[in-house]
Motif scaffolding. Structure first.
Motif, mmCIF file in Angstrom:
data_model
loop_
_atom_site.group_PDB
_atom_site.id
_atom_site.type_symbol
_atom_site.label_atom_id
_atom_site.label_comp_id
_atom_site.label_asym_id
_atom_site.label_seq_id
_atom_site.Cartn_x
_atom_site.Cartn_y
_atom_site.Cartn_z
ATOM 1 N N ALA A 350 0.651 -1.156 -0.039
ATOM 2 C CA ALA A 350 -0.039 -0.102 0.118
ATOM 3 C C ALA A 350 0.862 1.252 -0.009
ATOM 4 O O ALA A 350 0.617 2.330 -0.769
ATOM 5 N N GLU A 351 1.794 1.436 0.871
ATOM 6 C CA GLU A 351 2.863 2.379 0.978
ATOM 7 C C GLU A 351 3.643 2.623 -0.438
ATOM 8 O O GLU A 351 3.719 3.646 -1.124
ATOM 9 N N ALA A 352 4.019 1.684 -0.941
ATOM 10 C CA ALA A 352 4.769 1.543 -2.242
ATOM 11 C C ALA A 352 3.787 2.190 -3.151
ATOM 12 O O ALA A 352 4.382 3.001 -4.034
ATOM 13 N N ARG A 353 2.716 1.520 -3.332
ATOM 14 C CA ARG A 353 1.900 2.051 -4.483
ATOM 15 C C ARG A 353 1.521 3.523 -4.185
ATOM 16 O O ARG A 353 1.293 4.217 -5.391
ATOM 17 N N ALA A 354 1.138 3.979 -2.941
ATOM 18 C CA ALA A 354 0.777 5.363 -2.551
ATOM 19 C C ALA A 354 2.027 6.197 -3.245
ATOM 20 O O ALA A 354 1.841 7.268 -3.877
ATOM 21 N N GLN A 355 3.274 5.941 -3.013
ATOM 22 C CA GLN A 355 4.565 6.711 -3.371
ATOM 23 C C GLN A 355 4.604 6.422 -4.713
ATOM 24 O O GLN A 355 5.145 7.421 -5.424
ATOM 25 N N LEU A 356 3.995 5.516 -5.547
ATOM 26 C CA LEU A 356 4.272 5.531 -6.946
ATOM 27 C C LEU A 356 3.128 6.250 -7.749
ATOM 28 O O LEU A 356 2.731 6.207 -8.744
ATOM 29 N N GLY A 357 2.047 6.878 -6.976
ATOM 30 C CA GLY A 357 0.792 7.549 -7.330
ATOM 31 C C GLY A 357 -0.388 6.428 -7.592
ATOM 32 O O GLY A 357 -1.416 7.023 -8.384
ATOM 33 N N LYS A 358 -0.176 5.127 -7.424
ATOM 34 C CA LYS A 358 -1.209 4.455 -7.676
ATOM 35 C C LYS A 358 -2.295 4.433 -6.398
ATOM 36 O O LYS A 358 -2.225 3.212 -5.489
ATOM 37 N N THR A 359 -3.060 5.473 -6.284
ATOM 38 C CA THR A 359 -3.756 5.480 -5.086
ATOM 39 C C THR A 359 -5.016 4.527 -4.962
ATOM 40 O O THR A 359 -5.438 4.005 -4.150
ATOM 41 N N THR A 360 -5.519 4.310 -6.166
ATOM 42 C CA THR A 360 -6.677 3.166 -6.218
ATOM 43 C C THR A 360 -6.243 1.933 -5.506
ATOM 44 O O THR A 360 -6.903 1.246 -4.569
ATOM 45 N N THR A 361 -5.284 1.290 -5.762
ATOM 46 C CA THR A 361 -4.811 0.068 -5.509
ATOM 47 C C THR A 361 -4.101 0.180 -4.100
ATOM 48 O O THR A 361 -4.257 -0.918 -3.237
ATOM 49 N N ALA A 362 -3.448 1.294 -3.987
ATOM 50 C CA ALA A 362 -2.846 1.495 -2.562
ATOM 51 C C ALA A 362 -4.081 1.464 -1.495
ATOM 52 O O ALA A 362 -4.041 0.687 -0.613
ATOM 53 N N LEU A 363 -5.221 2.092 -1.753
ATOM 54 C CA LEU A 363 -6.249 2.111 -0.907
ATOM 55 C C LEU A 363 -6.919 0.568 -0.535
ATOM 56 O O LEU A 363 -7.190 0.361 0.542
ATOM 57 N N ALA A 364 -6.762 -0.215 -1.743
ATOM 58 C CA ALA A 364 -7.388 -1.484 -1.631
ATOM 59 C C ALA A 364 -6.666 -2.316 -0.689
ATOM 60 O O ALA A 364 -7.204 -3.288 -0.070
ATOM 61 N N ASP A 365 -5.108 -2.187 -0.752
ATOM 62 C CA ASP A 365 -4.487 -2.912 0.126
ATOM 63 C C ASP A 365 -4.687 -2.310 1.495
ATOM 64 O O ASP A 365 -4.683 -3.426 2.699
ATOM 65 N N LEU A 366 -4.579 -1.362 1.865
ATOM 66 C CA LEU A 366 -4.864 -0.723 3.080
ATOM 67 C C LEU A 366 -6.226 -1.133 3.493
ATOM 68 O O LEU A 366 -6.558 -1.697 5.018
ATOM 69 N N ASN A 367 -7.264 -1.090 2.598
ATOM 70 C CA ASN A 367 -8.478 -1.704 3.225
ATOM 71 C C ASN A 367 -8.647 -3.140 3.233
ATOM 72 O O ASN A 367 -9.560 -3.711 4.071
ATOM 73 N N ALA A 368 -7.698 -3.959 2.772
ATOM 74 C CA ALA A 368 -7.822 -5.236 3.033
ATOM 75 C C ALA A 368 -7.465 -5.451 4.488
ATOM 76 O O ALA A 368 -8.139 -6.316 5.205
ATOM 77 N N VAL A 369 -6.680 -4.668 4.967
ATOM 78 C CA VAL A 369 -5.857 -4.779 6.638
ATOM 79 C C VAL A 369 -7.288 -4.223 7.274
ATOM 80 O O VAL A 369 -7.635 -5.033 8.486
ATOM 81 N N ARG A 370 -8.004 -3.150 7.130
ATOM 82 C CA ARG A 370 -8.737 -2.688 7.833
ATOM 83 C C ARG A 370 -10.306 -3.679 7.937
ATOM 84 O O ARG A 370 -10.805 -3.696 8.876
ATOM 85 N N ASP A 371 -10.413 -3.922 6.770
ATOM 86 C CA ASP A 371 -11.647 -5.034 6.466
ATOM 87 C C ASP A 371 -11.528 -6.180 7.563
ATOM 88 O O ASP A 371 -12.364 -6.796 8.235
ATOM 89 N N ARG A 372 -10.276 -6.744 7.683
ATOM 90 C CA ARG A 372 -9.786 -7.827 8.402
ATOM 91 C C ARG A 372 -10.036 -7.711 9.940
ATOM 92 O O ARG A 372 -10.700 -8.285 10.542
ATOM 93 N N ALA A 373 -9.708 -6.422 10.083
ATOM 94 C CA ALA A 373 -10.012 -5.914 11.669
ATOM 95 C C ALA A 373 -11.314 -5.468 12.097
ATOM 96 O O ALA A 373 -11.743 -5.113 13.191
ATOM 97 N N GLY A 374 -12.239 -5.357 11.253
ATOM 98 C CA GLY A 374 -13.638 -5.167 11.207
ATOM 99 C C GLY A 374 -13.832 -3.643 11.396
ATOM 100 O O GLY A 374 -14.816 -3.189 12.170
ATOM 101 N N VAL A 375 -13.189 -2.820 10.946
ATOM 102 C CA VAL A 375 -13.386 -1.300 10.846
ATOM 103 C C VAL A 375 -13.811 -0.799 9.417
ATOM 104 O O VAL A 375 -13.485 -1.439 8.370
ATOM 105 N N ALA A 376 -14.460 0.252 9.525
ATOM 106 C CA ALA A 376 -14.883 0.834 8.109
ATOM 107 C C ALA A 376 -13.684 1.419 7.272
ATOM 108 O O ALA A 376 -12.808 1.613 7.479
ATOM 109 N N LEU A 377 -13.919 1.068 5.884
ATOM 110 C CA LEU A 377 -13.047 1.245 4.872
ATOM 111 C C LEU A 377 -12.431 2.720 4.781
ATOM 112 O O LEU A 377 -13.358 3.556 4.935
ATOM 113 N N SER A 378 -11.270 3.038 4.549
ATOM 114 C CA SER A 378 -10.673 4.144 4.328
ATOM 115 C C SER A 378 -10.977 4.749 3.207
ATOM 116 O O SER A 378 -11.568 4.151 2.206
ATOM 117 N N GLN A 379 -11.098 6.140 3.273
ATOM 118 C CA GLN A 379 -11.748 7.063 1.865
ATOM 119 C C GLN A 379 -10.351 7.770 1.555
ATOM 120 O O GLN A 379 -10.581 8.800 0.672
#
Length: 447
Positions: A350-379
């Protein structure tokens, strides 16, 4: 450090782990009693993992330096060494720092001896593939050891040959940080083709090397490579996936789940020392440190911690004391030490993709971790908001692992988050005993 470098091969072979840390360096044993055939080579490999998992390395002290430094853990006990760490008043005679340094170099020395000896052995028990595997494990664990030295102390002495006599490996000056990291990459590169492409959560395989490379490239700001190597693990969904709920990777005595890329196994005779410092006296621990109020609030907030609140618990009244329960098992001390989990690979990518400007896929990776923890998806939708969200996610995902401090240093955020502006404090002191023992070794500024 030279007193550590004088350990001889037979001492390095021993597999009792914690007991052999006290062997005097001047003890000399004929090498003919050391690695001479397949069975003694296998014992030495086990000894290498025991070095890595010793109380002074991943079994307690090295991770403790990170989470005690990270601002979320309070010191509640009587020992002065952890008090120094949490109070940010480290001195060069701090016992935790000294023992971690020593244990890491002992791991390196064990790897060096295997790399020197195993290729020369002639034993039907040691096939060519098995020799390659052993050498690959030694290269990879030496790489991990130098990586930990680099992120903890900066550039260090590169000891790359076995030590046979007290005069071996003397007079070596510290390498630069860049050269130390270059050695890490060199060892990981050497390890990869020697290892099998199998899944083993307690031993090093090619997949372990890929995970370590993802972390290495993140630290070196090599975003494309970090993304590529993290993807190798994440895309292997048959072997690695986030467990649900969060505590499924550690609760109910779980070990070696799909969450783990590399964890160190412990037994009743080879213990993980973390439990002693985290559990309260009623559970046979000392509770010398505990989550502070800020971390308790974050973990108990359903919008932040989600089901990661399972990491902590409170003692019964009248105590009402919060404690960490990642390390809790019966028999005590048989908890794994988590070197790298698949959750970290998601956040690396997620961090590498954010640094590369791949915001959509970076967010998907971050949200995979958040979803597992049972928290609302980041925007989060920009590079800056994504990076901050990833930092905050690491805080509640790995609070009792070897993460928080080193990542705040890596990202240059330690001043803003913890208020530490003295850059000399961003690295650990070289132990005084090592400076006195080796005139070629220089101290980090400020100590």
């Amino acid at each position: 450090m030279k007193k550590n470098l004088r350990l001889l091969p037979f001492i390095l072979l021993l597999t009792g782990c914690q007991s052999f840390l006290d062997v005097q360096p001047e003890l000399q044993v004929d090498e003919s009693q050391a690695i001479t055939n397949g069975s003694t080579a296998e014992a030495a490999v086990n000894g290498l993992y025991n070095r890595l998992g010793s109380d002074s390395y991943y079994g307690s002290n090295f991770p403790a330096i990170s989470y005690l430094s990270g601002g979320d853990i309070q010191w509640t006990g009587s020992q002065s060494d952890p008090q120094q760490i949490t109070a940010r008043k480290l001195t060069a005679d701090n016992g935790y720092v000294g023992s971690a340094w020593s244990a890491i170099y002992k791991t390196i020395l064990q790897a060096n001896y295997l790399l020197e000896t195993v290729p020369t052995l002639s034993d039907p028990q040691l096939t060519a593939d098995r020799k390659n595997q052993i050498q690959g494990e030694a290269y990879a664990l030496r790489a991990l050891s130098y990586f930990d030295l680099a992120r903890g102390w900066g550039g260090v002495q590169l000891i790359l040959k076995a030590t046979h006599t007290p005069s071996d490996n003397t007079g070596i000056t510290r390498s630069s940080l860049d050269d130390t990291y270059a050695q890490v990459l060199k060892d990981l590169t050497a390890a990869e083709p020697l290892l099998g492409n199998t899944t083993n959560r307690n031993k090093v395989t090619r997949k372990t090397v890929w995970a370590l490379r993802a972390r290495y490239h993140l630290y070196r700001k090599e975003w494309e490579q970090a993304e590529t190597y993290a993807s190798k693990l994440i895309d292997d969904a048959a072997s690695y996936k986030l467990t649900k709920p969060y505590n499924a990777f550690f609760a109910n005595n779980a070990v070696a789940t799909t969450e783990s890329v590399f964890e160190i196994a412990y037994t009743n005779s080879f213990k993980n020392g973390h439990y002693n410092w985290w559990l309260p006296p009623a559970l046979s621990g000392r509770r010398e440190w505990a989550p502070n109020d800020k971390l308790v609030t974050l973990l108990n907030d359903p919008t932040v911690g989600g089901n990661r609140s399972e990491l902590i618990a409170k003692t019964v009244p009248p105590g009402n004391l919060w404690y960490g329960k990642l390390y809790y098992r019966t028999p005590l001390g048989t908890d794994p030490a988590y070197v790298i989990r698949i959750a970290e690979l998601y956040l690396i990518r997620a961090e590498a993709r954010a640094q590369l400007g791949k915001t959509t896929t970076a967010l998907a990776d971050l949200n995979a971790v958040r979803d597992r923890a049972g928290v609302a998806l980041s925007q989060a939708s920009t590079k800056e908001t994504l990076l901050l969200a990833i930092e905050n996610e690491r805080q509640v995902e790995f609070p009792f692992e070897t993460d928080r401090w080193f990542n705040l240093i890596r990202t240059g955020r330690v001043a803003a988050v913890l208020g530490i502006t003295d850059v000399n404090k961003y690295v650990l002191p070289i132990p005084n005993s090592e400076i006195l023992a080796d005139k070629a070794l220089t101290q980090n500024p400020g100590y």
